[in-house]
Structure formats: C-alpha cells, structure tokens
Design a protein around this motif. Structure first.
Motif, PDB file in Angstrom:
ATOM      1  N   GLU A 159       0.767  -1.061  -0.135  1.00  0.00           N
ATOM      2  CA  GLU A 159      -0.149   0.007  -0.023  1.00  0.00           C
ATOM      3  C   GLU A 159       0.592   1.507  -0.219  1.00  0.00           C
ATOM      4  O   GLU A 159       1.177   2.186  -0.386  1.00  0.00           O
ATOM      5  CB  GLU A 159      -1.169   0.039   0.991  1.00  0.00           C
ATOM      6  CG  GLU A 159      -1.882  -0.990   1.129  1.00  0.00           C
ATOM      7  CD  GLU A 159      -3.700  -0.193   0.314  1.00  0.00           C
ATOM      8  OE1 GLU A 159      -3.317   1.009  -0.024  1.00  0.00           O
ATOM      9  OE2 GLU A 159      -4.601  -0.790  -0.255  1.00  0.00           O
ATOM     10  N   ALA A 160       2.295   0.710   1.110  1.00  0.00           N
ATOM     11  CA  ALA A 160       3.054   2.713   0.953  1.00  0.00           C
ATOM     12  C   ALA A 160       3.181   2.571  -0.327  1.00  0.00           C
ATOM     13  O   ALA A 160       3.643   3.578  -0.832  1.00  0.00           O
ATOM     14  CB  ALA A 160       3.611   2.154   1.940  1.00  0.00           C
ATOM     15  N   ASP A 161       4.027   1.318  -1.031  1.00  0.00           N
ATOM     16  CA  ASP A 161       4.627   0.899  -1.841  1.00  0.00           C
ATOM     17  C   ASP A 161       3.920   2.112  -3.160  1.00  0.00           C
ATOM     18  O   ASP A 161       4.263   3.048  -3.891  1.00  0.00           O
ATOM     19  CB  ASP A 161       5.309   0.230  -2.124  1.00  0.00           C
ATOM     20  CG  ASP A 161       5.394  -0.017  -3.827  1.00  0.00           C
ATOM     21  OD1 ASP A 161       7.117   0.075  -3.751  1.00  0.00           O
ATOM     22  OD2 ASP A 161       4.959  -0.169  -4.743  1.00  0.00           O
ATOM     23  N   ALA A 162       2.689   1.608  -3.244  1.00  0.00           N
ATOM     24  CA  ALA A 162       1.636   2.302  -4.363  1.00  0.00           C
ATOM     25  C   ALA A 162       1.766   3.852  -4.271  1.00  0.00           C
ATOM     26  O   ALA A 162       1.035   4.581  -5.308  1.00  0.00           O
ATOM     27  CB  ALA A 162       0.347   1.692  -4.033  1.00  0.00           C
ATOM     28  N   GLN A 163       1.888   4.291  -3.011  1.00  0.00           N
ATOM     29  CA  GLN A 163       1.511   5.449  -3.158  1.00  0.00           C
ATOM     30  C   GLN A 163       2.705   6.168  -3.126  1.00  0.00           C
ATOM     31  O   GLN A 163       2.908   7.565  -3.968  1.00  0.00           O
ATOM     32  CB  GLN A 163       1.031   5.535  -1.659  1.00  0.00           C
ATOM     33  CG  GLN A 163       0.093   5.778  -0.816  1.00  0.00           C
ATOM     34  CD  GLN A 163      -1.526   5.822  -1.208  1.00  0.00           C
ATOM     35  OE1 GLN A 163      -1.915   7.454  -1.879  1.00  0.00           O
ATOM     36  NE2 GLN A 163      -2.163   4.997  -2.779  1.00  0.00           N
ATOM     37  N   ALA A 164       4.226   5.514  -3.096  1.00  0.00           N
ATOM     38  CA  ALA A 164       4.975   6.558  -3.206  1.00  0.00           C
ATOM     39  C   ALA A 164       4.836   6.282  -4.832  1.00  0.00           C
ATOM     40  O   ALA A 164       6.149   7.989  -5.349  1.00  0.00           O
ATOM     41  CB  ALA A 164       6.301   5.887  -2.689  1.00  0.00           C
ATOM     42  N   ASN A 165       4.805   5.375  -5.220  1.00  0.00           N
ATOM     43  CA  ASN A 165       5.200   5.675  -6.822  1.00  0.00           C
ATOM     44  C   ASN A 165       3.835   6.623  -7.620  1.00  0.00           C
ATOM     45  O   ASN A 165       4.302   6.924  -9.163  1.00  0.00           O
ATOM     46  CB  ASN A 165       4.727   4.665  -7.923  1.00  0.00           C
ATOM     47  CG  ASN A 165       5.867   2.955  -7.175  1.00  0.00           C
ATOM     48  OD1 ASN A 165       7.128   3.308  -8.183  1.00  0.00           O
ATOM     49  ND2 ASN A 165       5.706   2.266  -6.794  1.00  0.00           N
ATOM     50  N   LEU A 166       2.280   7.221  -7.096  1.00  0.00           N
ATOM     51  CA  LEU A 166       2.198   7.645  -7.224  1.00  0.00           C
ATOM     52  C   LEU A 166       2.527   8.857  -7.121  1.00  0.00           C
ATOM     53  O   LEU A 166       2.269  10.005  -7.569  1.00  0.00           O
ATOM     54  CB  LEU A 166       0.248   7.691  -6.902  1.00  0.00           C
ATOM     55  CG  LEU A 166      -0.270   6.283  -7.195  1.00  0.00           C
ATOM     56  CD1 LEU A 166      -1.343   6.745  -6.162  1.00  0.00           C
ATOM     57  CD2 LEU A 166      -1.006   6.360  -8.563  1.00  0.00           C
ATOM     58  N   ALA A 167       3.037   9.327  -6.208  1.00  0.00           N
ATOM     59  CA  ALA A 167       3.762  10.793  -5.981  1.00  0.00           C
ATOM     60  C   ALA A 167       4.669  11.185  -6.855  1.00  0.00           C
ATOM     61  O   ALA A 167       5.211  12.129  -7.273  1.00  0.00           O
ATOM     62  CB  ALA A 167       4.224  10.210  -4.369  1.00  0.00           C
ATOM     63  N   VAL A 168       5.698  10.308  -7.419  1.00  0.00           N
ATOM     64  CA  VAL A 168       6.167  10.368  -8.453  1.00  0.00           C
ATOM     65  C   VAL A 168       5.599  11.589  -9.320  1.00  0.00           C
ATOM     66  O   VAL A 168       6.778  12.144 -10.085  1.00  0.00           O
ATOM     67  CB  VAL A 168       7.251   9.050  -8.833  1.00  0.00           C
ATOM     68  CG1 VAL A 168       7.955   9.648 -10.390  1.00  0.00           C
ATOM     69  CG2 VAL A 168       7.346   8.261  -8.655  1.00  0.00           C
ATOM     70  N   ASP A 169       4.765  11.538  -9.755  1.00  0.00           N
ATOM     71  CA  ASP A 169       4.316  12.248 -10.699  1.00  0.00           C
ATOM     72  C   ASP A 169       4.076  13.318 -10.044  1.00  0.00           C
ATOM     73  O   ASP A 169       3.064  14.495 -10.921  1.00  0.00           O
ATOM     74  CB  ASP A 169       2.672  11.397 -11.675  1.00  0.00           C
ATOM     75  CG  ASP A 169       3.734  10.061 -12.817  1.00  0.00           C
ATOM     76  OD1 ASP A 169       4.779  10.272 -12.768  1.00  0.00           O
ATOM     77  OD2 ASP A 169       2.510   9.231 -12.553  1.00  0.00           O
ATOM     78  N   LEU A 170       4.099  13.379  -8.942  1.00  0.00           N
ATOM     79  CA  LEU A 170       3.277  15.081  -7.996  1.00  0.00           C
ATOM     80  C   LEU A 170       4.268  16.248  -8.598  1.00  0.00           C
ATOM     81  O   LEU A 170       5.164  15.786  -8.252  1.00  0.00           O
ATOM     82  CB  LEU A 170       3.134  14.966  -6.572  1.00  0.00           C
ATOM     83  CG  LEU A 170       1.165  13.488  -6.465  1.00  0.00           C
ATOM     84  CD1 LEU A 170       1.514  13.555  -5.137  1.00  0.00           C
ATOM     85  CD2 LEU A 170       0.599  14.587  -7.463  1.00  0.00           C
ATOM     86  N   ALA A 171       5.051  17.272  -8.697  1.00  0.00           N
ATOM     87  CA  ALA A 171       5.411  18.259  -8.315  1.00  0.00           C
ATOM     88  C   ALA A 171       5.417  18.323  -6.826  1.00  0.00           C
ATOM     89  O   ALA A 171       5.415  18.043  -5.993  1.00  0.00           O
ATOM     90  CB  ALA A 171       4.218  19.823  -8.715  1.00  0.00           C
ATOM     91  N   GLU A 172       7.189  19.138  -6.874  1.00  0.00           N
ATOM     92  CA  GLU A 172       8.052  18.850  -5.973  1.00  0.00           C
ATOM     93  C   GLU A 172       7.350  19.222  -4.579  1.00  0.00           C
ATOM     94  O   GLU A 172       6.777  20.559  -5.207  1.00  0.00           O
ATOM     95  CB  GLU A 172       9.338  18.997  -6.048  1.00  0.00           C
ATOM     96  CG  GLU A 172       9.775  19.434  -5.120  1.00  0.00           C
ATOM     97  CD  GLU A 172      11.829  19.612  -5.237  1.00  0.00           C
ATOM     98  OE1 GLU A 172      12.884  19.962  -4.937  1.00  0.00           O
ATOM     99  OE2 GLU A 172      11.994  20.215  -6.092  1.00  0.00           O
ATOM    100  N   GLY A 173       7.282  19.511  -3.758  1.00  0.00           N
ATOM    101  CA  GLY A 173       6.353  19.410  -2.860  1.00  0.00           C
ATOM    102  C   GLY A 173       4.775  19.259  -2.889  1.00  0.00           C
ATOM    103  O   GLY A 173       4.220  19.367  -0.992  1.00  0.00           O
TER     104      GLY A 173
END
Length: 256
Positions: free
Chosen positions: A234-248
């Motif tokens: 679950e945490a891994d999935a969130q981290a991979n989704l976060a890669v596409d977010l802007a910094e911060g």
C-alpha cells in the motif's frame, strides 16, 4: 518510584526481554497496539554485576530486545517491583508497590497508552537519483485505513525518498493527536538507523535522519519494524503515484 542512577527497567514483550537504564527509554519502546504481544514492565534497584555481564554476552546493548525469555531464570534480576505504568483492569487488583519476584510466565498487561496508530511508509525514485515520491499509509489499531498520503519530491535518491515517507507519516500522525505509533517499512536502512543500530554515514540523508528522529521522540510510544516488500504494497503504491506530483505537492485520501 524515584528514577535513580542504579535503577533499571525490565520489559518482557511476548518472548523477548529488554533492559533499560531510564524510564523514558523504557516508555518509548513499549508498544501500545492491541496487536502487540502482552507487555510486562518491572523496576529493579541495582542490577547484579553477574547479570549485567550475562546480558552483554547475550547481545543486549542500547536497550534493545535481543534475548529470549526462555533463556532467563526467574530470579536473574533479583528483586523487582511493578513499574507504575497504566495497567489492564484485570491487573489492578494487585497493590502497585508490592514486591514481586514473579516467573516470566506471569504477565501484567499493558493497556492502550493514549491514541495509537500504525504507519506504513515507502519511497520511490526513478533513476536513483531521479524523479522521486514518498508514500505513507496510516491505519487504526484494528488495521482499518485512516489515510493514504503521497508527496512529490522532485529529484532524490531512493533512500532519501524512504526517509521522506516516514517523515510524511509521522507529521500526519502527530498533527492528528496520536501519541503512540507503530512504524513499518521495507527499508532496512531507515529502520536500522532509526533504531540506532546503524550509523548515518551519508551526509545527504543525515538531515532527514535528524528530522525523523526528532519527530519520533515526540511520541510517548514508538516502535519501528522492518517488513518484506510484499507486506508494504500500500505504501509502495502511494510512493509510486507521488513520483508524478510536483515537488512539495502533498495529496491525502481519507477513508470516511
């Protein structure tokens, strides 16, 4: 009970025993989740020299659980008295100051110590270093989901991203008033460094380590454990989704 230089605390958690030199270290390591094994806490006045040598030979250092209860005899610590922590109602019938030399099989249960939760954390980096994201999952004691968190990190290493994941989750838990937390992650480096078992040699993550440690110390009860990657999906999935977010950029998904 006064906390003097000669006193020590003995904690049994399941089949593991830890020895602590002061009350704050003891308090910080006693897990409060109902998923934990039962916990017993006792105080001794002066540890016998032979006992200290024996424990060191078994690997107990820096207040770590590293010896099995089956390897101890009932009187190895001499006279112990119950430590005045909150107790389960079934244990309150016993006078708090009564001297005990109980066998380890006799448990004094530890009740929920304030509001507690579980944090699962992870980080992802596409290139290491590369575009990175941090992920965290907050659960209640019964395992139900409270919140999913993700943060865009810009360019970062995998280790830095994993530290940002634990920091993200700890900040959220503190902000929501949780006083006890159990942390799980598949980063052996983060888990071992936070426990004080590994030194922080990389200057690029030393600041993140210090930030995580300061957040950790704000909890009354804190425990961190390394888990296998497939138990941290679950945490891994969130981290991979976060890669596409802007910094911060931080996104939250709260289960209603």
């Amino acid at each position: 009970m006064k906390d003097d230089k000669e006193s020590f605390f003995v904690v049994r958690k399941g089949d593991l025993v830890g020895v602590y030199k002061n009350l704050s270290d003891c308090q910080a390591q006693v897990g409060s989740s109902i998923c934990d094994p039962p916990v017993s806490v006792y105080k001794g006045c002066s540890m016998p020299k032979d006992t200290e040598k024996y424990l060191l030979s078994c690997g107990i250092r820096n207040a770590l659980y590293s010896i099995r209860a089956s390897d101890l005899t009932g009187d190895i610590f001499g006279t112990l008295v119950p430590c005045p922590f909150p107790q389960h109602p079934s244990a309150r019938g016993e006078p708090s100051g009564e001297t005990m030399t109980k066998k380890w099989s006799q448990e004094v249960a530890w009740s929920d110590y304030g509001r507690t939760c579980t944090l699962e954390f992870d980080g992802a980096s596409k290139g290491n270093p590369g575009q990175a994201g941090a992920g965290a999952v907050i659960r209640s004691n019964d395992g139900s989901m409270i919140c999913r968190l993700r943060e865009g990190l810009g360019i970062a290493t995998n280790n830095a991203a994993e530290y940002r994941g634990i920091i993200l989750g700890l900040k959220y838990a503190l902000g929501k008033g949780f006083t006890g937390i159990q942390v799980r992650g598949d980063s052996n480096l983060v888990c071992m460094q936070i426990q004080g078992l590994w030194k922080v040699k990389n200057q690029n993550i030393s600041g993140l380590y210090e930030e995580a440690k300061k957040l950790k110390d704000r909890f009354i009860s804190f425990e961190i454990n390394h888990v296998l990657r497939d138990l941290n999906s679950e945490a891994d999935a969130q981290a991979n989704l976060a890669v596409d977010l802007a910094e911060g950029q931080i996104q939250e998904e709260i289960d209603k």
